[in-house]
Design a protein around this motif. Structure first.
Motif, PDB file in Angstrom:
ATOM      1  N   ARG A 245       0.827  -1.206   0.000  1.00 51.27           N
ATOM      2  CA  ARG A 245       0.000   0.000   0.000  1.00 51.27           C
ATOM      3  C   ARG A 245       0.863   1.258   0.000  1.00 51.27           C
ATOM      4  O   ARG A 245       0.590   2.225  -0.726  1.00 51.27           O
ATOM      5  N   HIS A 246       1.933   1.250   0.805  1.00 53.89           N
ATOM      6  CA  HIS A 246       2.808   2.423   0.869  1.00 53.89           C
ATOM      7  C   HIS A 246       3.538   2.628  -0.459  1.00 53.89           C
ATOM      8  O   HIS A 246       3.692   3.764  -0.932  1.00 53.89           O
ATOM      9  N   LEU A 247       3.970   1.540  -1.089  1.00 53.54           N
ATOM     10  CA  LEU A 247       4.649   1.654  -2.376  1.00 53.54           C
ATOM     11  C   LEU A 247       3.706   2.233  -3.429  1.00 53.54           C
ATOM     12  O   LEU A 247       4.108   3.089  -4.233  1.00 53.54           O
ATOM     13  N   THR A 248       2.475   1.785  -3.414  1.00 57.57           N
ATOM     14  CA  THR A 248       1.485   2.314  -4.358  1.00 57.57           C
ATOM     15  C   THR A 248       1.278   3.800  -4.146  1.00 57.57           C
ATOM     16  O   THR A 248       1.199   4.577  -5.110  1.00 57.57           O
ATOM     17  N   ARG A 249       1.190   4.244  -2.866  1.00 55.17           N
ATOM     18  CA  ARG A 249       1.022   5.672  -2.574  1.00 55.17           C
ATOM     19  C   ARG A 249       2.212   6.481  -3.079  1.00 55.17           C
ATOM     20  O   ARG A 249       2.055   7.582  -3.604  1.00 55.17           O
ATOM     21  N   MET A 250       3.430   5.935  -2.926  1.00 55.01           N
ATOM     22  CA  MET A 250       4.631   6.647  -3.362  1.00 55.01           C
ATOM     23  C   MET A 250       4.627   6.822  -4.884  1.00 55.01           C
ATOM     24  O   MET A 250       4.992   7.892  -5.398  1.00 55.01           O
ATOM     25  N   PHE A 251       4.229   5.790  -5.621  1.00 51.17           N
ATOM     26  CA  PHE A 251       4.170   5.900  -7.083  1.00 51.17           C
ATOM     27  C   PHE A 251       3.123   6.920  -7.506  1.00 51.17           C
ATOM     28  O   PHE A 251       3.353   7.710  -8.429  1.00 51.17           O
ATOM     29  N   ARG A 252       1.991   6.909  -6.840  1.00 52.76           N
ATOM     30  CA  ARG A 252       0.939   7.866  -7.169  1.00 52.76           C
ATOM     31  C   ARG A 252       1.404   9.292  -6.898  1.00 52.76           C
ATOM     32  O   ARG A 252       1.193  10.205  -7.712  1.00 52.76           O
ATOM     33  N   ALA A 253       2.037   9.508  -5.765  1.00 54.76           N
ATOM     34  CA  ALA A 253       2.420  10.853  -5.343  1.00 54.76           C
ATOM     35  C   ALA A 253       3.493  11.446  -6.250  1.00 54.76           C
ATOM     36  O   ALA A 253       3.434  12.623  -6.615  1.00 54.76           O
ATOM     37  N   GLU A 254       4.500  10.642  -6.621  1.00 52.70           N
ATOM     38  CA  GLU A 254       5.619  11.202  -7.383  1.00 52.70           C
ATOM     39  C   GLU A 254       5.480  11.029  -8.882  1.00 52.70           C
ATOM     40  O   GLU A 254       5.795  11.947  -9.644  1.00 52.70           O
ATOM     41  N   ASP A 256       2.557   9.678 -10.540  1.00 52.27           N
ATOM     42  CA  ASP A 256       1.172   9.653 -11.001  1.00 52.27           C
ATOM     43  C   ASP A 256       0.866   8.384 -11.795  1.00 52.27           C
ATOM     44  O   ASP A 256       0.230   8.415 -12.852  1.00 52.27           O
ATOM     45  N   THR A 257       1.336   7.259 -11.302  1.00 50.28           N
ATOM     46  CA  THR A 257       1.049   5.975 -11.926  1.00 50.28           C
ATOM     47  C   THR A 257       1.070   4.905 -10.851  1.00 50.28           C
ATOM     48  O   THR A 257       1.236   5.216  -9.662  1.00 50.28           O
ATOM     49  N   THR A 258       0.866   3.666 -11.237  1.00 47.38           N
ATOM     50  CA  THR A 258       0.915   2.557 -10.292  1.00 47.38           C
ATOM     51  C   THR A 258       2.204   1.765 -10.494  1.00 47.38           C
ATOM     52  O   THR A 258       2.818   1.833 -11.575  1.00 47.38           O
ATOM     53  N   PRO A 259       2.632   1.001  -9.510  1.00 49.45           N
ATOM     54  CA  PRO A 259       3.833   0.172  -9.686  1.00 49.45           C
ATOM     55  C   PRO A 259       3.722  -0.770 -10.877  1.00 49.45           C
ATOM     56  O   PRO A 259       4.676  -0.950 -11.633  1.00 49.45           O
ATOM     57  N   MET A 260       2.554  -1.378 -11.083  1.00 53.78           N
ATOM     58  CA  MET A 260       2.408  -2.331 -12.162  1.00 53.78           C
ATOM     59  C   MET A 260       2.450  -1.665 -13.548  1.00 53.78           C
ATOM     60  O   MET A 260       2.989  -2.215 -14.505  1.00 53.78           O
ATOM     61  N   LYS A 261       1.888  -0.478 -13.650  1.00 52.50           N
ATOM     62  CA  LYS A 261       1.973   0.242 -14.920  1.00 52.50           C
ATOM     63  C   LYS A 261       3.411   0.655 -15.201  1.00 52.50           C
ATOM     64  O   LYS A 261       3.866   0.645 -16.356  1.00 52.50           O
ATOM     65  N   TYR A 262       4.138   1.006 -14.149  1.00 54.08           N
ATOM     66  CA  TYR A 262       5.536   1.384 -14.311  1.00 54.08           C
ATOM     67  C   TYR A 262       6.366   0.187 -14.763  1.00 54.08           C
ATOM     68  O   TYR A 262       7.217   0.305 -15.647  1.00 54.08           O
ATOM     69  N   VAL A 263       6.109  -0.962 -14.169  1.00 51.22           N
ATOM     70  CA  VAL A 263       6.803  -2.187 -14.575  1.00 51.22           C
ATOM     71  C   VAL A 263       6.515  -2.487 -16.048  1.00 51.22           C
ATOM     72  O   VAL A 263       7.415  -2.839 -16.819  1.00 51.22           O
ATOM     73  N   GLU A 264       5.261  -2.333 -16.449  1.00 49.97           N
ATOM     74  CA  GLU A 264       4.914  -2.599 -17.844  1.00 49.97           C
ATOM     75  C   GLU A 264       5.660  -1.676 -18.793  1.00 49.97           C
ATOM     76  O   GLU A 264       6.127  -2.104 -19.860  1.00 49.97           O
TER      77      GLU A 264
END
Length: 332
Positions: A245-254, A256-264
């Motif tokens: 949950r914290h990792l997801t919040r960090m991706f959103r905050a900085e 503006d995406t999700t971890p999985m979209k970034y991986v893709e």
């Protein structure tokens, strides 16, 4: 019936991109062979000849103040425009010409001139994919569409990189004379009436600066080191010692995406590089971490509007295909 003459004023300046002028000019000239009556006037601020980006000098018909009422105003682009303030004389000339024109269009970075003249305030616009972020940041009242080949907003048109000026000119011809005449021009010039996909076909997916947060930079390093490894949300969070949950919040905050979209996106960039180096689409899918060719194909269609095989066919070589694209697609 003799068509009504249509005057096209083209605003040029020193260090302009040559193809920004010659590409649309060829489209309008070819349209005249099919029955149109476009009349081009090349204009500079002072009326003096200009030097192009390739060093050639272009003669100019007149100065900006002497142009009466062009039906269409085209503003070309140049490599220096994104990095330096627009010459006030140039933006003023564009504004005064636009006030007298029926419609206004920019080619590539010419959008920066229109923006500096206040002609794009509140409008949807585009420019070359390398400079869309800078344009949006410099002129926040506009809505920049980074993947568009060209954008029409009312009587204002903006287009992407230099060859997109040809796409835009064809669209203007179609608007003036219908699709049949425009199609004839496109066939004669051996260009697409409408190309598949947008600018993202030519751009890098992960644009912008690297993540600032150490945790996110570590995630980026982990995925880039081995895109084909298990990079589920739980796995990534465990690898950087934070909760999912914290990792997801960090991706959103900085970002503006999700971890999985970034991986893709990282896997997608790796797959493009593999295709560029000659791997098959199936090999690229496996080596970049996509579970199947079909999942890679969906990602390509989502991000580029074309399949991996068609992307590779377009960008891997300048040699003509030995068989039609549809046959290549079926055997991917």
């Amino acid at each position: 019936m003799t068509p009504k003459p249509h005057t096209v004023g083209v605003l040029v300046f020193d260090d302009m991109k040559m193809l920004d002028l010659s590409g649309p000019a060829e489209v309008f000239s070819e349209a005249n062979r099919f029955g149109a009556d476009y009349r081009l006037t090349v204009v500079s601020v002072s009326g003096a000849p200009v030097r192009t980006s390739i060093g050639l000098r272009v003669p100019v018909d007149t100065d900006a103040a002497s142009v009466s009422e062009p039906d269409t105003l085209l503003v070309v682009g140049g490599d220096l425009l994104p990095g330096f303030p627009v010459d006030p004389d140039l933006s003023t000339a564009a504004k005064r010409l636009a006030e007298r024109a029926g419609r206004v269009a920019s080619i590539c970075t010419g959008a920066f001139i229109l923006a500096a003249a206040g002609l794009l305030d509140g409008k949807r616009v585009t420019t070359h994919w390398q400079h869309t972020t800078l344009l949006a940041r410099g002129y926040p009242s506009m809505r920049v569409e980074p993947d568009a080949i060209f954008v029409k907003d009312g009587t204002t048109y903006t287009s992407a990189g230099v060859t997109a000026g040809i796409d835009l000119a064809l669209a203007l011809v179609e608007e003036d004379h219908g699709p049949d005449l425009a199609r004839g021009v496109a066939r004669s010039l051996v260009v697409f009436m409408q190309r598949s996909g947008g600018q993202s076909q030519f751009s890098a997916s992960l644009q912008g600066p690297a993540p600032r947060t150490p945790v996110l930079r570590l995630v980026q390093d982990l995925v880039q080191a081995d895109p084909s490894a298990d990079h589920s949300l739980d796995s990534l969070a465990a690898g950087v010692r934070v909760s999912p949950r914290h990792l997801t919040r960090m991706f959103r905050a900085e970002l503006d995406t999700t971890p999985m979209k970034y991986v893709e996106l990282i896997r997608f960039d790796r797959a493009k590089a593999l295709l560029d180096s000659g791997h098959t689409a199936t090999e690229a899918a496996s080596l970049s971490g996509f579970p199947s060719y079909e999942s890679l194909r969906r990602a390509f269609v989502r991000h580029l509007g074309v399949s991996p095989t068609r992307y590779q066919h377009r960008f891997a070589t300048t040699r003509p295909a030995s068989r039609p694209e549809r046959d290549i697609e079926e055997k991917a």
